[in-house]
Write an enzyme that holds these catalytic residues in place. Structure first.
Site, PDB file in Angstrom:
ATOM      1  N   ASP A   1     -17.078 -42.768-183.786  1.00 51.97           N
ATOM      2  CA  ASP A   1     -18.253 -42.426-184.959  1.00 51.97           C
ATOM      3  C   ASP A   1     -17.922 -41.312-185.753  1.00 51.97           C
ATOM      4  O   ASP A   1     -18.639 -40.595-186.168  1.00 51.97           O
ATOM      5  CB  ASP A   1     -19.621 -42.081-184.194  1.00 51.97           C
ATOM      6  CG  ASP A   1     -20.882 -42.438-185.197  1.00 51.97           C
ATOM      7  OD1 ASP A   1     -20.664 -43.217-186.273  1.00 51.97           O
ATOM      8  OD2 ASP A   1     -21.832 -41.834-184.979  1.00 51.97           O
TER       9      ASP A   1
ATOM     10  N   LYS B   1     -17.436 -39.515-189.086  1.00 49.56           N
ATOM     11  CA  LYS B   1     -17.844 -39.704-190.471  1.00 49.56           C
ATOM     12  C   LYS B   1     -18.185 -38.205-190.909  1.00 49.56           C
ATOM     13  O   LYS B   1     -18.399 -37.235-190.036  1.00 49.56           O
ATOM     14  CB  LYS B   1     -19.142 -40.464-190.493  1.00 49.56           C
ATOM     15  CG  LYS B   1     -20.307 -39.927-189.604  1.00 49.56           C
ATOM     16  CD  LYS B   1     -21.399 -41.138-189.485  1.00 49.56           C
ATOM     17  CE  LYS B   1     -22.570 -40.428-188.625  1.00 49.56           C
ATOM     18  NZ  LYS B   1     -23.648 -41.550-188.585  1.00 49.56           N
TER      19      LYS B   1
ATOM     20  N   ASN C   1     -20.759 -36.187-189.133  1.00 49.27           N
ATOM     21  CA  ASN C   1     -20.151 -35.584-187.737  1.00 49.27           C
ATOM     22  C   ASN C   1     -19.291 -34.589-187.865  1.00 49.27           C
ATOM     23  O   ASN C   1     -18.742 -34.094-186.867  1.00 49.27           O
ATOM     24  CB  ASN C   1     -19.892 -36.844-186.699  1.00 49.27           C
ATOM     25  CG  ASN C   1     -21.113 -37.504-186.530  1.00 49.27           C
ATOM     26  OD1 ASN C   1     -22.288 -36.924-186.474  1.00 49.27           O
ATOM     27  ND2 ASN C   1     -21.061 -38.831-186.000  1.00 49.27           N
TER      28      ASN C   1
ATOM     29  N   ASP D   1     -20.750 -34.540-182.103  1.00 44.10           N
ATOM     30  CA  ASP D   1     -21.348 -36.161-181.664  1.00 44.10           C
ATOM     31  C   ASP D   1     -20.280 -36.834-181.091  1.00 44.10           C
ATOM     32  O   ASP D   1     -20.022 -37.771-181.574  1.00 44.10           O
ATOM     33  CB  ASP D   1     -22.079 -36.423-183.073  1.00 44.10           C
ATOM     34  CG  ASP D   1     -22.911 -37.457-182.570  1.00 44.10           C
ATOM     35  OD1 ASP D   1     -22.963 -38.004-181.481  1.00 44.10           O
ATOM     36  OD2 ASP D   1     -23.712 -37.934-183.379  1.00 44.10           O
TER      37      ASP D   1
ATOM     38  N   THR E   1     -20.828 -46.481-187.628  1.00 51.59           N
ATOM     39  CA  THR E   1     -21.537 -46.289-188.769  1.00 51.59           C
ATOM     40  C   THR E   1     -21.080 -47.383-189.583  1.00 51.59           C
ATOM     41  O   THR E   1     -19.820 -47.445-189.992  1.00 51.59           O
ATOM     42  CB  THR E   1     -21.588 -44.936-189.472  1.00 51.59           C
ATOM     43  OG1 THR E   1     -22.163 -44.138-188.451  1.00 51.59           O
ATOM     44  CG2 THR E   1     -22.611 -44.980-190.833  1.00 51.59           C
TER      45      THR E   1
END
Length: 438
Positions: A143, A145, A148, A161, A183
Site C-alpha cells: 500500500d 502511496k 503513507n 502503515d 489503493t
C-alpha cells in the site's frame, strides 16, 4: 478506566506510568493515534501512540492483521521506516508506541504542487532504500502511496502503515500472493487480476506511480470511472508532462511496465544514472552500536528486572494458546525462542557460558541482552547472534535468539547444534514444542 491508565492533575492521562498522552494526531476505523511524551526518557521525548479498540478489532475479525502489522514493524528497522518502540495492552485496548514523525505526509507537499527534480529524486532514493530493505526481510508493503510516506524534522522520508503488508508465510503454494489490496490509483495491474502476484514487483509499480506524482504533481492513471482507470493501468496508458526530464521518464517507463517479469528490479534501479546521482545507502548498524540503537525499542527496561513484555496480555486474550511468535522477528522459526523458569541472572550467566563454549566472543552484555560473535569467517562474514530475555509472567521468562549478521543457514546450525544442547537444563519449552512439565 483501563488498568494501567491513570488520570493526573489537570486532566492529564498517563498509561503504564510511562507515557503522558497528548493531542489527537489522527483516527481510523479501529484506532486513534495520539502524540505522547515518554516520562521515563532522560529528556522530553515525543512518540506516537496508536490506540486500538480490542472489541472493534474482534468484531471485524482483524486480529491477525493487527498482529501481522506489529510483527512486520518490528522486523523492518530502517532509517527510512517508522520505527516501533513498544507494544502494550489493557483489558480493552492495545497501545502501539511508534516514532513520532512530525513533518506530516509527503502527500501534503505534493498537494501544494509538483516537486523539483532534485527533491523528488531524494525522496525516491529514500523510498527505494526502505523498500529494498523491506524486501530483503521478506516484507511486501502492498500500500505504498504518498499518504503513507511521512517526513521527519530533517525532511527525510519514513515509510509507514504496514497494515496490508505480507510476509513469506502469506504466500500460497505457488509462491505468490493472491489478496487484492492497496489503493486503486497506485496498485499494480497484476494485483487487480485474479491470478497470483509477486509482492515485491507490485511494490515497485507503486514506487513508479509515486515518482510520477512527485515530478508531475498529479496521477498517471486518472478517470472518474474506476473501470476505465483500471483499463489504463492494465495498458500502462499514461502521458508525461513536458517538464519531466528524459532521464526520469526512462526510469518511470521501466517501472510502469504491465508485465512484472519485464519491470525493472531494485538492482536495475540502483544502476540508473538518474537515480544514483548523490545516492548513498544508509550506514548499516555495526554490532557494537546495536545496544544504543535498541535501548528503548520494544520493551520497558528497568535496573532490577528484565523487560516485561506487556503484549503478552494482548496475545493471550485475543488468540488461543501461549504463542508469542507473531510479535517476534525470529519467533516463527522453532528453535529461536524458549521459555524458562530460571532467574534472569542465571540465564544471563548461562548465555555467556554458551558463548565461550561455542568459541564466540561476547560483543556486549548489557541489561538482559547479550550479543555474541563467532570467531570464524562464514559465507557472509562472521555470525553475530543476539539473545534477549523478556519477562512474560512472574515466574516465566522468554529468551529470544536473533541473527544480527552473517549467514542464515549458519545461524540455524548454531541454534540446533550449539544452543539447544548447551541450554537444555534451563529450558522449560522451545517455541512450537510442548512443555514436558505440568
Amino acid at each position: 478506566m483501563d488498568q494501567d491508565t491513570e488520570t493526573l492533575a489537570g486532566g492529564r492521562t498517563v498509561i503504564f506510568s510511562k507515557y503522558e498522552m497528548g493531542r489527537l494526531l489522527g483516527r481510523g476505523t479501529f484506532a486513534k493515534v495520539y502524540l505522547a511524551r515518554n516520562l521515563q526518557a532522560p529528556s522530553d521525548q515525543n512518540v506516537a501512540v496508536k490506540v486500538i479498540a480490542k472489541d472493534r478489532v474482534r468484531e471485524a475479525a482483524l486480529i491477525e492483521q493487527i498482529k501481522r502489522e506489529i510483527a512486520v514493524m518490528r522486523l523492518v528497522r530502517h532509517p527510512n521506516v517508522v520505527g516501533i518502540r513498544e507494544v502494550m495492552a489493557t483489558k480493552n485496548k492495545i497501545f502501539v508506541v511508534m516514532d513520532y514523525v512530525r513533518g506530516g505526509e509527503l502527500f501534503a507537499r505534493v498537494a501544494r504542487g509538483r516537486l523539483r527534480e532534485d527533491s523528488a529524486r531524494k525522496f525516491f532514493q529514500q523510498l527505494i532504500g526502505a523498500v529494498d530493505y523491506c524486501h530483503s526481510r521478506g516484507v511486501s508493503h502492498r500500500d505504498l502511496k504518498p499518504e503513507n510516506l511521512l517526513l521527519d524534522d530533517d525532511g527525510n522520508l519514513k515509510v509507514s502503515d504496514f497494515g496490508l503488508s505480507a510476509l513469506p508465510e502469506h504466500h500460497r503454494n505457488d509462491g505468490l500472493l493472491h489478496t487484492r489490496c492497496g489503493t486503486p490509483a497506485y496498485v499494480a495491474p497484476e494485483v487487480l487480476r485474479k491470478k497470483g502476484y509477486d509482492g515485491a514487483a507490485a511494490d515497485l509499480w507503486s514506487c513508479g506511480v509515486i515518482l510520477y506524482v512527485l515530478l508531475a504533481g498529479f496521477l498517471p492513471f486518472q478517470d472518474s470511472n474506476v473501470m476505465k482507470m483500471y483499463t489504463k493501468i492494465f495498458k500502462a496508458d499514461f502521458r508525461f508532462p513536458p517538464w519531466i526530464s528524459p532521464e526520469a521518464r526512462r526510469l518511470i517507463s521501466r517501472l510502469l511496465v504491465p508485465d512484472p517479469g519485464k519491470r525493472i528490479s531494485i538492482p536495475g534501479i540502483l544502476r540508473v544514472p538518474w537515480f544514483s546521482k548523490g545516492f548513498a545507502r544508509p550506514v548499516p548498524v555495526s554490532p557494537q552500536e546495536v545496544p544504543d540503537l535498541d535501548e528503548d525499542l520494544v520493551v520497558v527496561r528497568s535496573k532490577s528486572a528484565p523487560p516485561f513484555y506487556n503484549a503478552f496480555e494482548f496475545i493471550s486474550s485475543m488468540s488461543s494458546g501461549f504463542d508469542l511468535s507473531s510479535l517476534f522477528e525470529t519467533g516463527r522459526k522453532t528453535g529461536s525462542m524458549f521459555t524458562s523458569r530460571c532467574s534472569s541472572s542465571a540465564i544471563m550467566e548461562k548465555l555467556e557460558w554458551l558463548a565461550r563454549k561455542a568459541n564466540f566472543r561476547v560483543m556486549f552484555s548489557k541489561g538482559y541482552k547479550v550479543m555474541m560473535q563467532g570467531a570464524a569467517e562464514g559465507r557472509k562474514g562472521r555470525l553475530s547472534v543476539t539473545a534477549e530475555i523478556f519477562e512474560v509472567a512472574p515466574e516465566v521468562v522468554v529468551v529470544e535468539f536473533s541473527k544480527s549478521a552473517g549467514d542464515t543457514l549458519e545461524y540455524r546450525r548454531f541454534c540446533d547444534e550449539d544452543v539447544r544442547p548447551a541450554l537444555k537444563d534451563i529450558v522449560w519449552s522451545w517455541q512450537g514444542e510442548t512443555s514436558s512439565e505440568g
